[in-house]
Design an enzyme around this catalytic site. Structure first.
Site, PDB file in Angstrom:
ATOM      1  N   HIS A  75       0.838  -1.208   0.000  1.00 33.83           N
ATOM      2  CA  HIS A  75       0.000   0.000   0.000  1.00 33.83           C
ATOM      3  C   HIS A  75       0.875   1.261   0.000  1.00 33.83           C
ATOM      4  CE1 HIS A  75      -3.221   2.719   1.117  1.00 33.83           C
ATOM      5  NE2 HIS A  75      -4.088   1.748   1.155  1.00 33.83           N
ATOM      6  N   GLU A 118      -0.644   1.446  -5.683  1.00 32.40           N
ATOM      7  CA  GLU A 118      -0.405   0.247  -4.872  1.00 32.40           C
ATOM      8  C   GLU A 118      -0.480  -1.008  -5.753  1.00 32.40           C
ATOM      9  OE1 GLU A 118      -3.766   0.460  -2.255  1.00 32.40           O
ATOM     10  OE2 GLU A 118      -3.596   2.639  -2.108  1.00 32.40           O
TER      11      GLU A 118
HETATM   12  O1  TA6 Z   1      -6.044   1.151  -1.010  1.00 34.97           O
HETATM   13  C1  TA6 Z   1      -7.103   2.075  -0.947  1.00 34.97           C
HETATM   14  C2  TA6 Z   1      -7.939   1.790   0.284  1.00 34.97           C
HETATM   15  O2  TA6 Z   1      -8.479   0.483   0.224  1.00 34.97           O
HETATM   16  C3  TA6 Z   1      -9.011   2.857   0.390  1.00 34.97           C
HETATM   17  O3  TA6 Z   1     -10.294   2.302   0.235  1.00 34.97           O
HETATM   18  C4  TA6 Z   1      -8.796   3.452   1.782  1.00 34.97           C
HETATM   19  O4  TA6 Z   1      -9.603   2.793   2.727  1.00 34.97           O
HETATM   20  C5  TA6 Z   1      -7.312   3.176   1.992  1.00 34.97           C
HETATM   21  O5  TA6 Z   1      -7.130   1.865   1.470  1.00 34.97           O
HETATM   22  C6  TA6 Z   1      -6.800   3.344   3.398  1.00 34.97           C
HETATM   23  O6  TA6 Z   1      -7.346   2.368   4.238  1.00 34.97           O
HETATM   24  P1  TA6 Z   1      -7.042   2.472   5.826  1.00 34.97           P
HETATM   25  O7  TA6 Z   1      -7.662   1.238   6.423  1.00 34.97           O
HETATM   26  O8  TA6 Z   1      -5.540   2.493   5.978  1.00 34.97           O
HETATM   27  O9  TA6 Z   1      -7.638   3.767   6.271  1.00 34.97           O
END
Ligand code: TA6
EC number: 5.1.3.15
Length: 283
Positions: free
Chosen positions: A159, A261
């Site tokens: 991520h 990501e």
């Molecule tokens: O990768 C994008 C995502 O899935 C978004 O939907 C957003 O929720 C982000 O990840 C961050 O997630 P988090 O649980 O770290 O707030």
């Protein structure tokens, strides 16, 4: 010192003018400085004390991306919320240093571990390679099924939060003609028609991408992301409202970051007993 472990919460790699930092919590890489520039975003409000996943850097999403209907695992699984084991230096040459971190049942809070039926059967390793000659950073995950019987399925993703100074100047390339799921519109089967995707609103898209090279232009230059073994690319920026809703993210920080990501998320990966899955991102 090429690998500094004096700070027990993180490992600091230095090779020539390149450096990287990886917190044992989540094996979260929180900094990559190359050519004198920090390329990884870390929120000014990120919690670094293990009380919640680090907001920024490269959280490791495993064994689940997002939230799943029939799963009680927290969003993005338990790997980013667990203290990993430092597995040491794999190699250290004039241009390059390679280190490894590991996660298995022994690292997982039992309250979290019991939310996945295969917690006793997996071994996850992260290998980080910093190369000052090539000016690259590679991150490899290896998921081993250490069980003796049934296979297991998972989704996984790196991520990555990239640091930029003006989101309006970002143009993401390499996505044209790929299909995507739009998590904001809640629509699937959409076709990307843009040669260069710009971000001007909340963006949360899962692209199924055969191409192994994507990237983006931004004010300060260009980043190319090579992926091997990962089938998908997620593009995310919370924009104004979502930024305001995150306690560990400054209201204005959506202007200074973009998440591109790489992962295996649109369909789960199945690993049979004694086999493994491996995937790499190289920046
Ligand atoms: O990768 C994008 C995502 O899935 C978004 O939907 C957003 O929720 C982000 O990840 C961050 O997630 P988090 O649980 O770290 O707030």
């Amino acid at each position: 010192m090429t690998v500094d472990t004096t700070n027990k919460t993180k490992v600091v790699l230095t090779k020539g003018s390149s450096s990287a930092e990886i917190f044992l919590f989540g094996a979260t890489l929180t900094s990559w400085i190359v050519g004198g520039k920090e390329l990884i975003f870390l929120s000014r409000k990120a919690k670094l004390d293990g009380t919640k996943a680090i907001r920024g850097g490269v959280p490791i999403v495993f064994p689940q991306f997002g939230t799943v209907e029939d799963s009680s695992l927290p969003q993005h699984g338990f790997a980013r919320n667990s203290f990993w084991t430092w597995l040491g230096i794999i190699s250290d040459t004039a241009d390059e240093v390679q280190v490894k971190f590991g996660l298995n049942q022994s690292n997982i809070d039992p309250q979290l571990g019991k939310l996945w039926e295969h917690t006793k059967d997996f071994e996850l390793q992260l290998t980080v390679t910093l190369n000052d000659n090539k000016k690259t950073l590679a991150m490899k995950i290896n998921v081993q099924n250490t069980g003796n019987n049934d296979n297991f399925k998972f989704t996984a993703l790196l991520h990555t939060y990239f640091k930029i100074n003006d989101i309006t100047k970002v143009e993401i390339f390499g996505l044209k003609n790929s299909m995507y799921h739009d998590k904001v519109l809640k629509k699937s089967g959409l076709l990307e028609g843009n040669e260069a995707l710009k971000i001007d609103k909340e963006t949360d898209r899962v692209y199924s991408l055969n191409e192994n090279s994507i990237g983006f232009n931004f004010n300060e230059g260009k980043i190319v992301i090579k992926k091997f073994g990962f089938s998908d690319v997620v593009v995310w920026n919370p924009w104004i409202e979502k930024a305001r809703s995150m306690a560990d993210f400054d209201d204005e920080e959506y202007k200074e970051m973009v998440c591109v990501e790489v992962g295996a998320v649109s369909k789960s990966v199945s690993v049979s007993s004694t086999n493994s899955f491996e995937a790499v991102q190289e920046l």
